[in-house]
Design a protein around this motif. Structure first.
Motif, PDB file in Angstrom:
ATOM      1  N   PRO B   7       0.856  -1.197   0.000  1.00  0.00           N
ATOM      2  CA  PRO B   7       0.000   0.000   0.000  1.00  0.00           C
ATOM      3  C   PRO B   7       0.885   1.237   0.000  1.00  0.00           C
ATOM      4  CG  PRO B   7       0.011  -1.056   2.154  1.00  0.00           C
ATOM      5  CD  PRO B   7       0.715  -1.981   1.233  1.00  0.00           C
ATOM      6  N   PRO B   8       0.484   2.288  -0.706  1.00  0.00           N
ATOM      7  CA  PRO B   8       1.346   3.469  -0.792  1.00  0.00           C
ATOM      8  C   PRO B   8       1.549   4.189   0.532  1.00  0.00           C
ATOM      9  CG  PRO B   8      -0.757   3.867  -1.852  1.00  0.00           C
ATOM     10  CD  PRO B   8      -0.704   2.418  -1.535  1.00  0.00           C
ATOM     11  N   SER B   9       0.556   4.136   1.401  1.00  0.00           N
ATOM     12  CA  SER B   9       0.709   4.855   2.665  1.00  0.00           C
ATOM     13  C   SER B   9      -0.139   4.203   3.758  1.00  0.00           C
ATOM     14  CB  SER B   9       0.306   6.326   2.497  1.00  0.00           C
ATOM     15  OG  SER B   9      -1.067   6.427   2.175  1.00  0.00           O
ATOM     16  N   MET B  10       0.304   4.425   4.992  1.00  0.00           N
ATOM     17  CA  MET B  10      -0.417   3.943   6.172  1.00  0.00           C
ATOM     18  C   MET B  10      -0.158   4.894   7.317  1.00  0.00           C
ATOM     19  SD  MET B  10       0.283  -0.165   6.253  1.00  0.00           S
ATOM     20  CE  MET B  10      -0.706  -0.340   7.725  1.00  0.00           C
ATOM     21  N   ASP B  11      -1.118   4.971   8.213  1.00  0.00           N
ATOM     22  CA  ASP B  11      -0.951   5.733   9.443  1.00  0.00           C
ATOM     23  C   ASP B  11      -0.997   4.774  10.619  1.00  0.00           C
ATOM     24  OD1 ASP B  11      -2.953   8.606   8.392  1.00  0.00           O
ATOM     25  OD2 ASP B  11      -0.851   8.067   8.012  1.00  0.00           O
ATOM     26  N   CYS B  12      -0.342   5.173  11.694  1.00  0.00           N
ATOM     27  CA  CYS B  12      -0.353   4.364  12.902  1.00  0.00           C
ATOM     28  C   CYS B  12      -0.251   5.304  14.098  1.00  0.00           C
ATOM     29  CB  CYS B  12       0.824   3.382  12.890  1.00  0.00           C
ATOM     30  SG  CYS B  12       0.987   2.399  14.396  1.00  0.00           S
ATOM     31  N   ALA B  13      -0.969   4.975  15.164  1.00  0.00           N
ATOM     32  CA  ALA B  13      -0.888   5.778  16.380  1.00  0.00           C
ATOM     33  C   ALA B  13       0.358   5.395  17.165  1.00  0.00           C
ATOM     34  CB  ALA B  13      -2.142   5.566  17.227  1.00  0.00           C
ATOM     35  N   GLU B  14       0.986   6.389  17.722  1.00  0.00           N
ATOM     36  CA  GLU B  14       2.177   6.172  18.534  1.00  0.00           C
ATOM     37  C   GLU B  14       1.876   5.190  19.664  1.00  0.00           C
ATOM     38  OE1 GLU B  14       3.558   9.674  20.494  1.00  0.00           O
ATOM     39  OE2 GLU B  14       5.623   8.945  20.618  1.00  0.00           O
ATOM     40  N   GLY B  15       2.790   4.224  19.847  1.00  0.00           N
ATOM     41  CA  GLY B  15       2.609   3.233  20.896  1.00  0.00           C
ATOM     42  C   GLY B  15       1.847   2.000  20.466  1.00  0.00           C
ATOM     43  N   ARG B  16       1.165   2.093  19.339  1.00  0.00           N
ATOM     44  CA  ARG B  16       0.432   0.935  18.840  1.00  0.00           C
ATOM     45  C   ARG B  16       1.306   0.145  17.872  1.00  0.00           C
ATOM     46  NH1 ARG B  16      -5.080   1.675  19.925  1.00  0.00           N
ATOM     47  NH2 ARG B  16      -5.224  -0.540  19.422  1.00  0.00           N
ATOM     48  N   ALA B  17       0.859  -1.071  17.571  1.00  0.00           N
ATOM     49  CA  ALA B  17       1.598  -1.891  16.615  1.00  0.00           C
ATOM     50  C   ALA B  17       1.312  -1.411  15.190  1.00  0.00           C
ATOM     51  CB  ALA B  17       1.211  -3.350  16.756  1.00  0.00           C
TER      52      ALA B  17
END
Lengths: 119, 109
Positions: B7-17
């Motif tokens: 996938p071209p992009s992804m977001d993730c919350a700090e501290g999460r996997a």
């Protein structure tokens, strides 16, 4: 372990001049070194593969007379951009594969890159 | 021809996997799956690689499906410093390494 350095980290030169970029494996002997270039917002593109003591193998579309590669020792490869033009401005990155005794022999370790700007 | 699809992009919350997928449906039996990441204006950094079995090191875990047609890189506790472009690469041979477009992971506070 398995550290690769590049020098210089950035260089600005005038059109028509030549620029030499050095790639060194600091703590291992590199049987094979690779040169990549990366234009803004694009991925890395392999330019050439060099093996110590032999001629480099260039990817299709890469001019071997313009991008001279020398791999004179197991710890040093140089890329010389001859008669540089503004379209040669790019981020040049080298990588090295260890021989026996230095990290995984199948893993490439990358240098920090050299940003070339041709005016 | 691209050997991997990400996938071209992804977001993730700090501290999460952070779970980054990669499809490599045409992988050959002797080809390894490698993961690198590139932080802005730096050279790529090796993360992990594997052939068939799942692998774990101090940076990440690599989960490879049984049919080897896909894999997932897991960063167990993402930090802001993990923001980077992540490349999944299938080795053409022992030395040749070709980069695709990668996944731009953004870790958000």
């Amino acid at each position: 372990g398995a550290v690769v350095s590049q020098h210089p980290s950035w260089v600005i030169c005038k059109s028509g001049t030549s620029v030499k970029i050095e790639c060194r494996s600091l703590d291992f002997q590199a049987t094979t070194m690779f040169w990549y270039r990366q234009f803004p917002k694009q991925s890395l593109m392999l330019m050439a593969t060099s093996n110590e003591g032999s001629k480099a193998t260039y990817e299709q579309g890469v001019e071997k007379d313009k991008f001279l590669i020398n791999h004179a020792s197991l710890t040093l490869s140089t890329l010389t951009v001859t008669s540089a033009h503004p379209e040669d401005s790019s981020f040049y990155i080298c990588s090295a594969t260890p021989g026996a005794g230095g990290g995984s022999t199948d893993t490439q370790y990358f240098g920090p890159g050299t940003r070339l700007t041709v005016l | 021809d691209a050997k991997t699809t990400q996938p071209p992009s992804m977001d993730c919350a700090e501290g999460r996997a952070a779970n980054l997928p990669c499809n490599h449906s045409t992988i050959s039996g002797n080809e390894y799956v490698y993961w690198y990441r590139q932080i802005h204006s730096q050279g790529p950094q090796y993360i992990i690689h594997g052939l068939k079995n799942n692998e774990t090191n101090e940076m990440a875990s690599l989960i490879i499906t049984e049919d080897r047609k896909s894999s997932t890189l897991i960063l167990p506790h993402a930090t802001l410093r993990d923001t980077a472009v992540y490349y999944c690469i299938v080795r053409v041979n022992n030395n040749d390494m070709r980069f695709g477009a990668g996944t731009r992971l953004t870790v958000k506070p």
